[in-house]
Design a protein around this motif. Structure first.
Motif, mmCIF file in Angstrom:
data_model
loop_
_atom_site.group_PDB
_atom_site.id
_atom_site.type_symbol
_atom_site.label_atom_id
_atom_site.label_comp_id
_atom_site.label_asym_id
_atom_site.label_seq_id
_atom_site.Cartn_x
_atom_site.Cartn_y
_atom_site.Cartn_z
ATOM 1 N N ALA A 400 59.421 29.072 -13.593
ATOM 2 C CA ALA A 400 60.777 28.852 -13.649
ATOM 3 C C ALA A 400 61.442 28.587 -12.625
ATOM 4 O O ALA A 400 62.078 27.342 -12.300
ATOM 5 C CB ALA A 400 61.390 29.614 -14.777
ATOM 6 N N LEU A 401 61.237 29.476 -11.569
ATOM 7 C CA LEU A 401 61.772 29.413 -10.216
ATOM 8 C C LEU A 401 61.500 28.154 -9.424
ATOM 9 O O LEU A 401 62.234 27.484 -8.707
ATOM 10 C CB LEU A 401 61.471 30.810 -9.397
ATOM 11 C CG LEU A 401 62.191 31.976 -9.535
ATOM 12 C CD1 LEU A 401 61.578 33.096 -8.996
ATOM 13 C CD2 LEU A 401 63.840 31.691 -9.322
ATOM 14 N N ALA A 402 60.193 27.920 -9.592
ATOM 15 C CA ALA A 402 59.942 26.554 -8.868
ATOM 16 C C ALA A 402 60.808 25.382 -9.349
ATOM 17 O O ALA A 402 61.166 24.470 -8.872
ATOM 18 C CB ALA A 402 58.347 26.345 -9.152
ATOM 19 N N TRP A 403 60.578 25.449 -10.801
ATOM 20 C CA TRP A 403 61.566 23.969 -11.223
ATOM 21 C C TRP A 403 63.097 24.263 -11.163
ATOM 22 O O TRP A 403 63.567 23.377 -10.859
ATOM 23 C CB TRP A 403 61.247 24.168 -12.897
ATOM 24 C CG TRP A 403 60.023 23.521 -13.237
ATOM 25 C CD1 TRP A 403 58.800 24.172 -13.207
ATOM 26 C CD2 TRP A 403 59.909 22.065 -13.734
ATOM 27 N NE1 TRP A 403 57.629 23.288 -13.569
ATOM 28 C CE2 TRP A 403 58.543 22.232 -14.085
ATOM 29 C CE3 TRP A 403 60.514 21.180 -13.976
ATOM 30 C CZ2 TRP A 403 57.677 20.916 -14.401
ATOM 31 C CZ3 TRP A 403 60.000 19.879 -14.430
ATOM 32 C CH2 TRP A 403 58.759 19.832 -14.785
ATOM 33 N N PHE A 404 63.505 25.680 -11.203
ATOM 34 C CA PHE A 404 64.813 25.699 -10.468
ATOM 35 C C PHE A 404 65.098 25.170 -9.090
ATOM 36 O O PHE A 404 66.146 24.617 -8.628
ATOM 37 C CB PHE A 404 65.394 27.102 -10.491
ATOM 38 C CG PHE A 404 65.887 27.297 -12.072
ATOM 39 C CD1 PHE A 404 66.663 26.790 -12.803
ATOM 40 C CD2 PHE A 404 65.214 28.457 -12.635
ATOM 41 C CE1 PHE A 404 67.036 26.950 -14.128
ATOM 42 C CE2 PHE A 404 65.713 28.991 -14.059
ATOM 43 C CZ PHE A 404 66.424 27.835 -14.595
ATOM 44 N N TRP A 405 63.976 25.481 -8.197
ATOM 45 C CA TRP A 405 64.197 24.844 -6.912
ATOM 46 C C TRP A 405 64.223 23.476 -6.835
ATOM 47 O O TRP A 405 65.228 22.776 -6.037
ATOM 48 C CB TRP A 405 62.869 25.553 -5.856
ATOM 49 C CG TRP A 405 62.882 26.877 -5.711
ATOM 50 C CD1 TRP A 405 61.964 27.806 -5.684
ATOM 51 C CD2 TRP A 405 63.887 27.555 -4.637
ATOM 52 N NE1 TRP A 405 62.192 28.878 -5.386
ATOM 53 C CE2 TRP A 405 63.301 28.797 -4.704
ATOM 54 C CE3 TRP A 405 64.932 27.189 -3.940
ATOM 55 C CZ2 TRP A 405 63.738 29.790 -3.627
ATOM 56 C CZ3 TRP A 405 65.468 28.238 -3.243
ATOM 57 C CH2 TRP A 405 65.047 29.565 -3.163
ATOM 58 N N ARG A 406 63.538 22.801 -7.741
ATOM 59 C CA ARG A 406 63.492 21.419 -7.573
ATOM 60 C C ARG A 406 64.747 21.006 -8.143
ATOM 61 O O ARG A 406 65.211 20.023 -7.444
ATOM 62 C CB ARG A 406 62.463 20.923 -8.582
ATOM 63 C CG ARG A 406 60.934 21.159 -7.953
ATOM 64 C CD ARG A 406 60.032 20.767 -8.929
ATOM 65 N NE ARG A 406 60.058 19.213 -9.040
ATOM 66 C CZ ARG A 406 59.564 18.725 -9.803
ATOM 67 N NH1 ARG A 406 58.699 19.176 -10.861
ATOM 68 N NH2 ARG A 406 59.721 17.351 -10.344
ATOM 69 N N ALA A 407 65.183 21.547 -9.240
ATOM 70 C CA ALA A 407 66.560 21.172 -9.599
ATOM 71 C C ALA A 407 67.833 21.098 -8.489
ATOM 72 O O ALA A 407 68.630 20.497 -8.602
ATOM 73 C CB ALA A 407 67.073 21.965 -10.845
ATOM 74 N N ALA A 408 67.665 22.398 -7.910
ATOM 75 C CA ALA A 408 68.679 22.527 -6.933
ATOM 76 C C ALA A 408 68.562 21.445 -5.775
ATOM 77 O O ALA A 408 69.706 20.682 -5.194
ATOM 78 C CB ALA A 408 68.785 23.773 -6.246
ATOM 79 N N ASP A 409 67.287 21.030 -5.440
ATOM 80 C CA ASP A 409 67.128 20.087 -4.558
ATOM 81 C C ASP A 409 67.606 18.602 -4.990
ATOM 82 O O ASP A 409 67.942 17.982 -4.068
ATOM 83 C CB ASP A 409 65.766 19.970 -4.173
ATOM 84 C CG ASP A 409 65.181 21.299 -3.351
ATOM 85 O OD1 ASP A 409 66.112 21.966 -2.509
ATOM 86 O OD2 ASP A 409 64.143 21.632 -3.295
ATOM 87 N N ALA A 410 67.464 18.517 -6.300
ATOM 88 C CA ALA A 410 67.854 17.252 -6.941
ATOM 89 C C ALA A 410 69.245 17.246 -7.284
ATOM 90 O O ALA A 410 70.010 16.042 -7.297
ATOM 91 C CB ALA A 410 67.243 17.085 -8.106
ATOM 92 N N GLY A 411 70.014 18.247 -6.693
ATOM 93 C CA GLY A 411 71.741 17.938 -6.714
ATOM 94 C C GLY A 411 72.173 18.510 -8.084
ATOM 95 O O GLY A 411 73.322 18.505 -8.530
ATOM 96 N N VAL A 412 71.310 19.221 -8.939
ATOM 97 C CA VAL A 412 71.912 19.875 -10.130
ATOM 98 C C VAL A 412 72.858 20.904 -9.920
ATOM 99 O O VAL A 412 72.657 21.948 -8.974
ATOM 100 C CB VAL A 412 70.767 20.231 -11.241
ATOM 101 C CG1 VAL A 412 71.443 21.055 -12.402
ATOM 102 C CG2 VAL A 412 69.955 19.161 -11.462
ATOM 103 N N SER A 413 74.057 20.982 -10.629
ATOM 104 C CA SER A 413 74.915 22.206 -10.409
ATOM 105 C C SER A 413 74.397 23.128 -10.674
ATOM 106 O O SER A 413 73.885 23.566 -11.596
ATOM 107 C CB SER A 413 76.280 21.496 -11.258
ATOM 108 O OG SER A 413 77.171 22.739 -11.145
#
Length: 457
Positions: A400-413
Motif C-alpha cells: 500500500a505504501l508503495a502505491w501511495f508513494w506513486r500516487a503522491a509522485d503523480a500529484g494526487v492530493s
C-alpha cells in the motif's frame, strides 16, 4: 417636501395648497408628485384629479395611459376610459384594447365589446380575437364564433383554425373539420394536425389518420407517429404499426424504434426486436443497446450479446461496457474482462477503473491491480490511491505504501487521496512518520525532528 409632511400629518388641505404653488408654473412633474403622494397617503379621490391634470399638461399617449392606469387602480374606471380614448386619439394603438380589458376585469363585458368593436373598425383585427376569447371565458361560445368568423372573412388566416377549435369544443366536429380544411388550404399546416387530434380524441382514428397523412406530406411525418401511439393505446395494433410504417416511409426512421418500444411495453419482445433491427438498418442504432438490455433482463444474455455487438459496430461506445456489465452480473468474469478489454482498446478508458473495482468486489485484488495500473497510465492517477487504499484495507501495508508513494509522485492530493487511509491508521507507524514529517529530497521517509525551543528565542 413640505406638502408630503403635511399629508403624513393628516393635513391634506394645507398640503394641496403647497402642491398648487409648486405646479403654478405649469410643469407636469409637480403634478405627478402630488398625485403619487396623495395616493400613497390614501387620498385616492383627490389623487384622480391630479392624475387628470398631469395628463392634460403633457398631452402625450404615454401620459394619458399612465393617468388612465392609475385611475383604474384608484377605482375610477369611467374617468380612466376617457384617458384611454385620449391616448388612442394621440396615436396609442393599444389603448382601446386595454380599455376593453379593464372593462372585462370589472365584469362589464358588453361595454368591453363596444371598445373591441371600435378597435376592429379602426383596422386592428386583434380585437376580434380578444373579444372572442373573452366571450368564450364568459360561456358565450356562439357569440365568440361570430367574432372569429368575421376575422376569417377579413382575411385573418389564424382565425380559420380558431373557429375550428371553438366548434370542436362545442361538439360540432364535422363543422370544425370544414374550417380546419379552409385553414389548411390557406397554408396553416398546424390545422391538419389539430383536426387529426380532434378526430383521435373522438375515437375516429381512421379519419384522423387521413389528416395526419396530409400533414405528413406537407410538414413531416411526426404526426403519423402520434397516430400510431394513439392506435396502440387503443390496442389497434395492425393500424398502429401501419402508421409507424408510413411514418418511416416519409423519412421518420425514429418511428421504427418507437414501434419497437411500444411493442416491448406490450410484452411482445420478439416482434419488437424486428423493428429495432430495422431501425438500426436505417441508421438509428439507438435501439440496439436497449434491445440487448431487454433480453438481458429476461435472462437471455446470450441472445443479448449480438445486439451489443451490433451496437458497437454502429459506433455506440457504451455497448461494450454494457455487455461487460451484464456478463459480470451473470458471474461470467472471464468473458466480461474480454469486453472490458475491447472497450478500453476502443478508447473507453473509464472501464479500466470500473473493471478494477469489480474485481476488488469479487475479492480478486491481485487481478485488479493491473487494471488500476492501466487506468493510471491512461491518465486516471486517482486509480493509484484507490489501489493503495484497497491494499491498506487488505492489511498489505508495504504494498500500500508503495502505491501511495506513486500516487503522491503523480500529484494526487494528500487530502483527497491517501490521507484518509493514513488517518484511519491502516498503514501503521511508518505511515504516521510519512504524514507528520514527509519525505526527504531522496524520496525516503524523513527522520523525525522537532524544533529546538531555544531557537525560537
Amino acid at each position: 417636501m413640505a406638502a408630503g409632511h403635511l399629508l403624513a400629518a393628516g393635513r391634506p388641505e394645507e398640503a394641496l395648497t403647497w402642491y398648487e404653488r409648486a405646479a403654478a408654473d405649469g410643469r407636469p412633474k409637480p403634478l405627478r408628485w402630488a398625485a403619487t403622494d396623495l395616493t400613497r397617503a390614501g387620498y385616492r379621490d383627490e389623487a384622480v384629479v391630479w392624475y387628470a391634470r398631469t395628463a392634460a399638461a403633457q398631452r402625450t399617449p404615454s401620459a394619458y395611459r399612465w393617468a388612465a392606469d392609475r385611475m383604474v387602480q384608484a377605482d375610477h374606471l369611467d374617468q380612466a376610459l376617457v384617458r384611454y380614448q385620449h391616448a388612442a386619439d394621440a396615436g396609442d394603438s393599444d389603448a382601446l384594447l386595454v380599455a376593453g380589458d379593464r372593462l372585462v376585469d370589472a365584469d362589464r363585458l358588453d361595454e368591453a365589446l363596444q371598445w373591441y368593436e371600435r378597435t376592429a373598425q379602426a383596422g386592428d383585427l386583434r380585437a376580434l380575437h380578444w373579444a372572442a376569447r373573452r366571450l368564450v371565458t364568459a360561456g358565450r361560445a356562439d357569440e365568440a364564433l361570430a367574432w372569429l368568423e368575421r376575422a376569417a372573412g377579413l382575411g385573418d388566416e389564424e382565425a380559420l383554425s380558431l373557429v375550428g377549435d371553438q366548434l370542436a369544443e362545442a361538439g360540432r366536429l364535422d363543422e370544425a373539420l370544414a374550417w380546419y380544411g379552409r385553414a389548411a388550404d390557406a397554408g396553416d399546416v398546424a390545422a391538419l394536425h389539430a383536426a387529426g387530434d380532434r378526430l383521435a380524441d373522438a375515437g375516429r382514428l381512421s379519419d384522423a389518420l387521413s389528416w395526419y397523412e396530409r400533414a405528413a406530406t406537407r410538414s413531416g411525418p411526426r404526426h403519423l407517429r402520434r397516430a400510431g401511439d394513439r392506435l396502440a393505446e387503443s390496442a389497434r395494433w395492425d393500424e398502429a404499426l401501419l402508421c409507424f410504417e408510413r411514418a418511416a416511409e416519409y423519412g421518420d426512421t425514429e418511428a421504427l424504434r418507437w414501434a419497437g418500444n411500444r411493442l416491448v411495453a406490450e410484452g411482445r419482445l420478439e416482434e419488437a426486436l424486428v423493428w429495432f433491427e430495422r431501425a438500426a438498418d436505417h441508421g438509428d442504432a439507438r435501439a440496439l443497446v436497449p434491445a440487448g438490455d431487454r433480453l438481458a433482463e429476461e435472462g437471455r444474455l446470450d441472445d443479448a450479446l449480438p445486439w451489443y455487438e451490433h451496437a458497437a459496430a454502429h459506433g455506440d461506445a457504451n455497448a461494450m461496457r454494457k455487455a461487460a456489465h451484464e456478463l459480470w452480473r451473470a458471474a461470467r468474469f472471464l468473458e466480461a474482462q474480454l469486453w472490458f478489454e475491447r472497450a478500453a482498446a476502443d478508447g473507453s478508458y473509464e472501464v479500466l477503473r470500473w473493471a478494477a473495482d469489480r474485481l476488488v468486489m469479487a475479492d480478486r485484488l491481485d487481478d485488479a491491480l493491473p487494471w488500476y495500473e492501466r487506468a493510471a497510465v491512461k491518465g486516471d492517477t486517482n486509480a493509484l490511491q484507490v489501489a493503495a487504499s484497497q491494499l491498506a484495507i487488505a492489511g498489505r501495508q508495504e504494498d500500500a505504501l508503495a502505491w501511495f508513494w506513486r500516487a503522491a509522485d503523480a500529484g494526487v492530493s494528500l487530502g483527497s487521496g491517501w490521507f484518509p487511509a493514513l488517518r484511519l491508521g491502516l498503514l501503521g507507524d511508518e505511515a504516521d512518520v510519512l504524514l507528520r514529517y514527509g519525505r526527504d529530497p531522496a524520496g525516503r521517509l524523513a527522520h523525525k525532528w522537532q524544533m529546538d525551543p531555544e531557537s525560537e528565542e
